[in-house]
Design a protein around this motif. Sequence first.
Motif, mmCIF file in Angstrom:
data_model
loop_
_atom_site.group_PDB
_atom_site.id
_atom_site.type_symbol
_atom_site.label_atom_id
_atom_site.label_comp_id
_atom_site.label_asym_id
_atom_site.label_seq_id
_atom_site.Cartn_x
_atom_site.Cartn_y
_atom_site.Cartn_z
ATOM 1 N N PHE A 159 -107.709 21.304 1.872
ATOM 2 C CA PHE A 159 -107.198 22.483 1.182
ATOM 3 C C PHE A 159 -105.678 22.533 1.310
ATOM 4 N N VAL A 160 -105.023 22.885 0.197
ATOM 5 C CA VAL A 160 -103.573 23.078 0.230
ATOM 6 C C VAL A 160 -103.248 24.480 -0.264
ATOM 7 N N ASN A 161 -102.212 25.042 0.341
ATOM 8 C CA ASN A 161 -101.670 26.330 -0.091
ATOM 9 C C ASN A 161 -100.182 26.111 -0.341
ATOM 10 N N THR A 162 -99.767 26.306 -1.596
ATOM 11 C CA THR A 162 -98.353 26.195 -1.944
ATOM 12 C C THR A 162 -97.825 27.576 -2.256
ATOM 13 N N TYR A 163 -96.588 27.831 -1.831
ATOM 14 C CA TYR A 163 -95.983 29.140 -2.092
ATOM 15 C C TYR A 163 -94.485 29.085 -1.848
ATOM 16 N N HIS A 164 -93.798 30.078 -2.370
ATOM 17 C CA HIS A 164 -92.375 30.248 -2.083
ATOM 18 C C HIS A 164 -92.238 31.236 -0.936
ATOM 19 N N ASP A 165 -91.561 30.813 0.107
ATOM 20 C CA ASP A 165 -91.277 31.673 1.254
ATOM 21 C C ASP A 165 -89.845 32.159 1.063
ATOM 22 N N VAL A 166 -89.683 33.234 0.304
ATOM 23 C CA VAL A 166 -88.358 33.736 -0.061
ATOM 24 C C VAL A 166 -87.639 34.237 1.186
ATOM 25 N N ASN A 167 -86.421 33.768 1.377
ATOM 26 C CA ASN A 167 -85.576 34.030 2.551
ATOM 27 C C ASN A 167 -86.021 33.256 3.791
ATOM 28 N N GLY A 168 -87.141 32.580 3.729
ATOM 29 C CA GLY A 168 -87.632 31.842 4.894
ATOM 30 C C GLY A 168 -87.314 30.368 4.813
ATOM 31 N N LYS A 169 -87.734 29.617 5.825
ATOM 32 C CA LYS A 169 -87.583 28.159 5.888
ATOM 33 C C LYS A 169 -86.149 27.718 5.632
ATOM 34 N N GLY A 170 -85.219 28.418 6.267
ATOM 35 C CA GLY A 170 -83.811 28.055 6.152
ATOM 36 C C GLY A 170 -83.236 28.314 4.775
ATOM 37 N N MET A 220 -98.118 37.754 4.681
ATOM 38 C CA MET A 220 -97.208 38.318 3.677
ATOM 39 C C MET A 220 -95.741 38.074 4.020
ATOM 40 N N GLY A 221 -95.481 37.296 5.070
ATOM 41 C CA GLY A 221 -94.099 37.117 5.517
ATOM 42 C C GLY A 221 -93.752 38.240 6.474
ATOM 43 N N GLY A 222 -92.567 38.811 6.285
ATOM 44 C CA GLY A 222 -92.147 39.922 7.144
ATOM 45 C C GLY A 222 -91.402 39.498 8.397
ATOM 46 N N GLN A 223 -91.062 38.212 8.498
ATOM 47 C CA GLN A 223 -90.322 37.734 9.668
ATOM 48 C C GLN A 223 -88.825 37.858 9.421
ATOM 49 N N THR A 224 -88.132 38.449 10.389
ATOM 50 C CA THR A 224 -86.679 38.558 10.286
ATOM 51 C C THR A 224 -86.065 37.190 10.553
ATOM 52 N N GLN A 225 -85.205 36.768 9.660
ATOM 53 C CA GLN A 225 -84.573 35.453 9.738
ATOM 54 C C GLN A 225 -83.270 35.538 10.540
ATOM 55 N N PRO A 226 -82.734 34.386 10.962
ATOM 56 C CA PRO A 226 -81.486 34.394 11.735
ATOM 57 C C PRO A 226 -80.330 35.106 11.042
ATOM 58 N N THR A 270 -82.065 38.603 7.058
ATOM 59 C CA THR A 270 -82.962 38.874 5.937
ATOM 60 C C THR A 270 -84.415 38.816 6.416
ATOM 61 N N VAL A 271 -85.300 39.368 5.621
ATOM 62 C CA VAL A 271 -86.730 39.345 5.929
ATOM 63 C C VAL A 271 -87.425 38.512 4.861
ATOM 64 N N ASP A 272 -88.279 37.581 5.295
ATOM 65 C CA ASP A 272 -88.945 36.724 4.321
ATOM 66 C C ASP A 272 -90.144 37.425 3.688
ATOM 67 N N TYR A 273 -90.515 36.949 2.496
ATOM 68 C CA TYR A 273 -91.722 37.418 1.819
ATOM 69 C C TYR A 273 -92.266 36.280 0.969
ATOM 70 N N ILE A 274 -93.537 36.395 0.606
ATOM 71 C CA ILE A 274 -94.267 35.313 -0.064
ATOM 72 C C ILE A 274 -94.423 35.629 -1.558
ATOM 73 N N THR A 275 -94.188 34.601 -2.391
ATOM 74 C CA THR A 275 -94.465 34.703 -3.833
ATOM 75 C C THR A 275 -95.159 33.435 -4.303
ATOM 76 N N ASN A 276 -95.791 33.514 -5.463
ATOM 77 C CA ASN A 276 -96.391 32.340 -6.131
ATOM 78 C C ASN A 276 -97.316 31.532 -5.236
ATOM 79 N N SER A 277 -98.135 32.207 -4.438
ATOM 80 C CA SER A 277 -99.061 31.515 -3.535
ATOM 81 C C SER A 277 -100.313 31.069 -4.288
#
Length: 200
Positions: free
Chosen positions: A145-156, A178-184, A187-194
Motif C-alpha cells: 500500500f502507498v499513500n501519497t500526499y503533500h505535507d504543506v510546510n512540512g518535510k523541510g 492531519m499534520g499539525g506539527q510546528t516546524q522549525p 509554521t504548522v504543517d497540514y496535509i492535502t491531496n492524500s
Amino acid sequence: MRFTALFAVASATISAVSASTLDFSSISLQSLLGGIDVSSGNKYGAPKAPWIAGSTPGWYFGSSPSKFKTLPCLSGIICAILELFPDCLHCPSAPPTTPSPSDGYAQTFSNLTGATQASDYMTYGLVDTVAQCKAMCNSVNGCNFVNTYHDVNGKGGSTQLTCSLFTSCHTSADADNMGGQTQPDGTVDYITNSDGWCKQ
C-alpha cells in the motif's frame, strides 16, 4: 554535498579495484552514506513515521536529485552501490511516463486532508509523482500500500509528494494524520491531496 563525496569515493574505489578482488563484507553501507542507515531494520532511512514529530524522509526518488543533497537520491551510481547490500533500500525500476489503469494498484481513497497513520508503516520518502511512489513500493519487499500526499510546510518545505509505504491496504478510516506539527520556522504543517493505493 555529502553524497557528491560518496560518489567520488565510490567511483574511485570501484574503478581502482576490480570487482573480483573487492570484499564487500567488510564495507559498511552506512559508512558509505555518511552515517545514514537505509537497511530494512531502520525503516530504509526513515525510522520515525511521518506523523511523529522530528521525522525526516529516508530517501528521494525522482528527477531532481540536486534538490535533496542530504537524502539518498535513488539514481545513478548509488543504485549500483545499493545492489551490493541485500538488506537495504534498492532503486526501483523507472515507472511509466503515462499513467495506466492496469498498473497493479487500486485506489482506496483520494484527495483527503489526512494521511495514513498505521502500525504496519514501512518507510517514507519524497517523490515527484504517484507512479514513482508505486515504483518504490514495488521495489520494497512486503509493500502492499502507498499513500501519497503533500505535507504543506512540512518535510523541510519540500513541494514534492510524500510517499509512505505500508504492508497492508488501508482506507480513508486510517487517514487520520492531519499534520499539525510546528516546524522549525514556526509554521504548522497540514496535509492535502492524500491518495491511497492498494496493490492488487
